[in-house]
Motif scaffolding. Structure first.
Motif, PDB file in Angstrom:
ATOM      1  N   SER A   1       0.803  -1.227   0.000  1.00  0.00           N
ATOM      2  CA  SER A   1       0.000   0.000   0.000  1.00  0.00           C
ATOM      3  C   SER A   1       0.835   1.276   0.000  1.00  0.00           C
ATOM      4  CB  SER A   1      -0.935   0.000   1.204  1.00  0.00           C
ATOM      5  OG  SER A   1      -0.173  -0.060   2.390  1.00  0.00           O
ATOM      6  N   THR A   2       2.106   1.189   0.310  1.00  0.00           N
ATOM      7  CA  THR A   2       2.958   2.373   0.299  1.00  0.00           C
ATOM      8  C   THR A   2       4.206   2.092  -0.550  1.00  0.00           C
ATOM      9  OG1 THR A   2       4.144   1.673   2.284  1.00  0.00           O
ATOM     10  CG2 THR A   2       2.231   3.086   2.623  1.00  0.00           C
ATOM     11  N   PRO A   3       4.824   3.146  -1.081  1.00  0.00           N
ATOM     12  CA  PRO A   3       6.064   2.947  -1.839  1.00  0.00           C
ATOM     13  C   PRO A   3       7.147   2.350  -0.939  1.00  0.00           C
ATOM     14  CG  PRO A   3       5.172   5.123  -2.242  1.00  0.00           C
ATOM     15  CD  PRO A   3       4.381   4.536  -1.111  1.00  0.00           C
ATOM     16  N   ARG A   4       8.016   1.549  -1.526  1.00  0.00           N
ATOM     17  CA  ARG A   4       9.113   0.921  -0.784  1.00  0.00           C
ATOM     18  C   ARG A   4      10.434   1.368  -1.404  1.00  0.00           C
ATOM     19  NH1 ARG A   4      10.425  -5.451   0.249  1.00  0.00           N
ATOM     20  NH2 ARG A   4      11.716  -5.089   2.071  1.00  0.00           N
ATOM     21  N   LEU A   5      11.279   1.986  -0.580  1.00  0.00           N
ATOM     22  CA  LEU A   5      12.543   2.559  -1.042  1.00  0.00           C
ATOM     23  C   LEU A   5      13.697   1.561  -0.962  1.00  0.00           C
ATOM     24  CD1 LEU A   5      12.287   5.984   0.812  1.00  0.00           C
ATOM     25  CD2 LEU A   5      11.565   5.439  -1.516  1.00  0.00           C
ATOM     26  N   PHE A   6      14.625   1.691  -1.909  1.00  0.00           N
ATOM     27  CA  PHE A   6      15.814   0.850  -1.899  1.00  0.00           C
ATOM     28  C   PHE A   6      16.982   1.594  -2.538  1.00  0.00           C
ATOM     29  CE2 PHE A   6      13.653  -0.126  -5.895  1.00  0.00           C
ATOM     30  CZ  PHE A   6      14.678  -0.093  -6.824  1.00  0.00           C
ATOM     31  N   THR A   7      18.169   1.061  -2.340  1.00  0.00           N
ATOM     32  CA  THR A   7      19.347   1.507  -3.083  1.00  0.00           C
ATOM     33  C   THR A   7      19.901   0.299  -3.821  1.00  0.00           C
ATOM     34  OG1 THR A   7      20.829   1.107  -1.209  1.00  0.00           O
ATOM     35  CG2 THR A   7      19.983   3.362  -1.478  1.00  0.00           C
ATOM     36  N   LEU A   8      20.639   0.573  -4.886  1.00  0.00           N
ATOM     37  CA  LEU A   8      21.373  -0.472  -5.583  1.00  0.00           C
ATOM     38  C   LEU A   8      22.818  -0.385  -5.129  1.00  0.00           C
ATOM     39  CD1 LEU A   8      20.053  -0.359  -9.257  1.00  0.00           C
ATOM     40  CD2 LEU A   8      19.494  -1.980  -7.464  1.00  0.00           C
TER      41      LEU A   8
ATOM     42  N   GLY B   1      30.548   2.163 -11.563  1.00  0.00           N
ATOM     43  CA  GLY B   1      31.391   2.114 -10.378  1.00  0.00           C
ATOM     44  C   GLY B   1      30.842   1.128  -9.368  1.00  0.00           C
ATOM     45  N   THR B   2      31.341   1.218  -8.151  1.00  0.00           N
ATOM     46  CA  THR B   2      30.897   0.322  -7.088  1.00  0.00           C
ATOM     47  C   THR B   2      30.332   1.142  -5.941  1.00  0.00           C
ATOM     48  OG1 THR B   2      33.114   0.293  -6.139  1.00  0.00           O
ATOM     49  CG2 THR B   2      32.566  -1.487  -7.676  1.00  0.00           C
ATOM     50  N   GLY B   3      29.754   0.454  -4.970  1.00  0.00           N
ATOM     51  CA  GLY B   3      29.094   1.124  -3.849  1.00  0.00           C
ATOM     52  C   GLY B   3      27.647   1.417  -4.200  1.00  0.00           C
ATOM     53  N   THR B   4      27.092   2.475  -3.615  1.00  0.00           N
ATOM     54  CA  THR B   4      25.710   2.860  -3.896  1.00  0.00           C
ATOM     55  C   THR B   4      25.669   3.555  -5.249  1.00  0.00           C
ATOM     56  OG1 THR B   4      25.284   3.155  -1.529  1.00  0.00           O
ATOM     57  CG2 THR B   4      23.691   4.121  -3.061  1.00  0.00           C
ATOM     58  N   VAL B   5      25.061   2.914  -6.239  1.00  0.00           N
ATOM     59  CA  VAL B   5      25.055   3.451  -7.595  1.00  0.00           C
ATOM     60  C   VAL B   5      23.700   4.015  -8.016  1.00  0.00           C
ATOM     61  CG1 VAL B   5      26.986   2.036  -8.375  1.00  0.00           C
ATOM     62  CG2 VAL B   5      24.639   1.165  -8.608  1.00  0.00           C
ATOM     63  N   ALA B   6      22.629   3.699  -7.268  1.00  0.00           N
ATOM     64  CA  ALA B   6      21.304   4.196  -7.645  1.00  0.00           C
ATOM     65  C   ALA B   6      20.361   4.143  -6.461  1.00  0.00           C
ATOM     66  CB  ALA B   6      20.738   3.371  -8.790  1.00  0.00           C
ATOM     67  N   ASP B   7      19.308   4.936  -6.548  1.00  0.00           N
ATOM     68  CA  ASP B   7      18.226   4.959  -5.563  1.00  0.00           C
ATOM     69  C   ASP B   7      16.952   4.553  -6.287  1.00  0.00           C
ATOM     70  OD1 ASP B   7      19.672   6.470  -3.269  1.00  0.00           O
ATOM     71  OD2 ASP B   7      20.059   7.656  -5.070  1.00  0.00           O
ATOM     72  N   GLY B   8      16.086   3.831  -5.586  1.00  0.00           N
ATOM     73  CA  GLY B   8      14.884   3.387  -6.269  1.00  0.00           C
ATOM     74  C   GLY B   8      13.673   3.296  -5.366  1.00  0.00           C
ATOM     75  N   VAL B   9      12.548   3.051  -6.027  1.00  0.00           N
ATOM     76  CA  VAL B   9      11.289   2.881  -5.320  1.00  0.00           C
ATOM     77  C   VAL B   9      10.436   1.866  -6.066  1.00  0.00           C
ATOM     78  CG1 VAL B   9      10.234   4.870  -6.482  1.00  0.00           C
ATOM     79  CG2 VAL B   9       9.284   4.074  -4.321  1.00  0.00           C
TER      80      VAL B   9
ATOM     81  N   TRP C   1      16.987  -2.681   0.944  1.00  0.00           N
ATOM     82  CA  TRP C   1      15.708  -2.047   1.271  1.00  0.00           C
ATOM     83  C   TRP C   1      15.831  -1.119   2.467  1.00  0.00           C
ATOM     84  CZ3 TRP C   1      12.345  -2.566  -2.422  1.00  0.00           C
ATOM     85  CH2 TRP C   1      12.501  -3.640  -3.308  1.00  0.00           C
ATOM     86  N   ALA C   2      15.345   0.105   2.331  1.00  0.00           N
ATOM     87  CA  ALA C   2      15.423   1.110   3.408  1.00  0.00           C
ATOM     88  C   ALA C   2      14.659   0.661   4.640  1.00  0.00           C
ATOM     89  CB  ALA C   2      14.900   2.463   2.903  1.00  0.00           C
ATOM     90  N   ASP C   3      13.501   0.030   4.464  1.00  0.00           N
ATOM     91  CA  ASP C   3      12.722  -0.389   5.629  1.00  0.00           C
ATOM     92  C   ASP C   3      13.421  -1.512   6.392  1.00  0.00           C
ATOM     93  OD1 ASP C   3      12.234  -2.292   3.655  1.00  0.00           O
ATOM     94  OD2 ASP C   3      10.050  -2.181   3.797  1.00  0.00           O
ATOM     95  N   THR C   4      14.192  -2.332   5.725  1.00  0.00           N
ATOM     96  CA  THR C   4      14.965  -3.370   6.398  1.00  0.00           C
ATOM     97  C   THR C   4      16.067  -2.743   7.241  1.00  0.00           C
ATOM     98  OG1 THR C   4      14.531  -4.910   4.604  1.00  0.00           O
ATOM     99  CG2 THR C   4      16.358  -5.455   6.061  1.00  0.00           C
ATOM    100  N   LEU C   5      16.711  -1.698   6.711  1.00  0.00           N
ATOM    101  CA  LEU C   5      17.745  -1.016   7.478  1.00  0.00           C
ATOM    102  C   LEU C   5      17.168  -0.372   8.732  1.00  0.00           C
ATOM    103  CD1 LEU C   5      19.754   0.688   4.593  1.00  0.00           C
ATOM    104  CD2 LEU C   5      20.369  -1.344   5.895  1.00  0.00           C
ATOM    105  N   LYS C   6      15.971   0.203   8.636  1.00  0.00           N
ATOM    106  CA  LYS C   6      15.335   0.804   9.807  1.00  0.00           C
ATOM    107  C   LYS C   6      15.050  -0.250  10.866  1.00  0.00           C
ATOM    108  CE  LYS C   6      13.132   4.694   7.514  1.00  0.00           C
ATOM    109  NZ  LYS C   6      11.857   5.310   7.135  1.00  0.00           N
ATOM    110  N   GLU C   7      14.558  -1.415  10.434  1.00  0.00           N
ATOM    111  CA  GLU C   7      14.256  -2.498  11.367  1.00  0.00           C
ATOM    112  C   GLU C   7      15.512  -2.971  12.070  1.00  0.00           C
ATOM    113  OE1 GLU C   7      12.298  -5.560   9.140  1.00  0.00           O
ATOM    114  OE2 GLU C   7      10.627  -4.244   8.606  1.00  0.00           O
ATOM    115  N   GLU C   8      16.638  -2.950  11.358  1.00  0.00           N
ATOM    116  CA  GLU C   8      17.911  -3.402  11.939  1.00  0.00           C
ATOM    117  C   GLU C   8      18.592  -2.290  12.744  1.00  0.00           C
ATOM    118  OE1 GLU C   8      20.174  -4.686   8.589  1.00  0.00           O
ATOM    119  OE2 GLU C   8      18.939  -6.443   8.240  1.00  0.00           O
ATOM    120  N   GLY C   9      18.043  -1.070  12.688  1.00  0.00           N
ATOM    121  CA  GLY C   9      18.632   0.048  13.413  1.00  0.00           C
ATOM    122  C   GLY C   9      19.882   0.609  12.791  1.00  0.00           C
ATOM    123  N   THR C  10      20.014   0.496  11.441  1.00  0.00           N
ATOM    124  CA  THR C  10      21.224   0.970  10.778  1.00  0.00           C
ATOM    125  C   THR C  10      20.918   2.053   9.774  1.00  0.00           C
ATOM    126  OG1 THR C  10      21.018  -0.785   9.132  1.00  0.00           O
ATOM    127  CG2 THR C  10      22.425  -1.227  11.033  1.00  0.00           C
TER     128      THR C  10
END
Length: 79
Positions: free
Chosen positions: A2-9, A20-28, A69-78
């Motif tokens: 029901s809500t957008p879900r944020l992530f990084t590549l 390159g390497t590391g965080t290369v993109a942001d997504g939803v 996934w951004a919501d997974t990072l929040k759950e893990e406290g990171t």
């Protein structure tokens, strides 16, 4: 969904030599399950996909790039 879900590549290996390497993109992932990805770097661009599977097929490089996934990072406290 029901809500957008944020992530990084997160790219561990740059197979193409472009992003390159590391965080290369942001997504939803949108509520209708379509996907938007905004590439970082010197030549940023935005691409749209009908599904996460389609985006991962093209950009996942057989595991060299991870969807974090951004919501997974929040759950893990990171945040």
């Amino acid at each position: 969904m029901s809500t957008p879900r944020l992530f990084t590549l997160e790219r561990d290996t740059d197979i193409t030599g472009v992003s390159g390497t590391g965080t290369v993109a942001d997504g939803v992932v949108w509520p209708d399950e379509t996907v938007s990805i905004r590439w970082r770097g010197a030549r940023p661009s935005t691409v749209f996909w009908d599904s996460l599977d389609d985006a991962e097929f093209v950009h996942g490089h057989q595991g060299a790039t991870r969807f974090v996934w951004a919501d997974t990072l929040k759950e893990e406290g990171t945040e």
